[in-house]
Scaffold this motif. Structure first.
Motif, PDB file in Angstrom:
ATOM      1  N   MET A 180       0.832  -1.323   0.058  1.00  0.00           N
ATOM      2  CA  MET A 180      -0.057  -0.006  -0.091  1.00  0.00           C
ATOM      3  C   MET A 180       0.760   1.272   0.218  1.00  0.00           C
ATOM      4  O   MET A 180       0.573   2.257  -0.407  1.00  0.00           O
ATOM      5  N   ARG A 216      -2.074  -2.879  -5.205  1.00  0.00           N
ATOM      6  CA  ARG A 216      -2.757  -1.965  -4.236  1.00  0.00           C
ATOM      7  C   ARG A 216      -4.385  -1.675  -4.750  1.00  0.00           C
ATOM      8  O   ARG A 216      -5.281  -1.574  -3.963  1.00  0.00           O
ATOM      9  N   SER A 243      -7.754  -2.317  -2.367  1.00  0.00           N
ATOM     10  CA  SER A 243      -8.277  -0.774  -2.341  1.00  0.00           C
ATOM     11  C   SER A 243      -9.581  -1.093  -1.436  1.00  0.00           C
ATOM     12  O   SER A 243     -10.275  -1.982  -1.524  1.00  0.00           O
TER      13      SER A 243
END
Length: 162
Positions: free
Chosen positions: A84, A140, A144
């Motif tokens: 992240m 990522r 999310s």
């Protein structure tokens, strides 16, 4: 968490590669002694406990995040946190990190020598590193909040409609 393996692998890597260890625990004293014994005190930084809200910059600063736990284990939150923040992951092949983060992680075969080889290659080969770094964006997106929420709602809808 086998930080000793990572420290030993550092002896096989170029002298400009450093290691930052976050957290503390019962092995801290032994790991500090190992660094002294291997003449690595100038290449290993023990940061101690870092509050969760303050940990982001450490991930963002790192070129790689090494997840050195060996043996079968569940998906590690720390590997996802690393991605992240845009930091690729090197993980033991015994776990499921690569399956969960296929675009942003590479694995090693549990040996200190292979760990050093994989880290060295990821840091030395610009193509490999840029592929991993770009892969953090793909992984990522998969994890999310919006994507996870959407998938959860979809699955809950299926359950409620059955």
């Amino acid at each position: 968490k086998q930080c000793d393996k990572v420290i030993k692998a550092l002896t096989l890597l170029p002298k400009d590669v450093n290691l930052h260890i976050l957290g503390s625990g019962p092995e801290t004293e032994n790991l500090t002694k190992l660094c002294k014994d291997l003449y690595l005190t100038n290449r290993v930084v023990f940061h101690g406990h870092i509050e969760y809200g303050d940990i982001g910059p450490y991930y963002a600063y790192a070129d790689l995040f090494i997840h050195s736990m060996s043996g079968p284990y569940t998906f590690s939150r720390t590997t996802l946190e690393s991605v992240m923040f845009g930091t690729p992951v090197v993980a033991d092949s015994m776990g499921d990190v690569y399956d969960m983060l296929p675009n942003s992680s590479v694995t090693y075969d549990s040996s200190t020598e292979d760990l050093a080889a994989v880290v060295g290659e990821a840091l030395d080969d610009k193509d490999i590193y840029s592929t991993l770094a770009e892969g953090t964006n793909q992984d990522r997106k998969r994890f999310s909040h919006a994507n996870i929420t959407s998938r959860l709602l979809k699955n809950y809808g299926k359950i409620l409609n059955n």
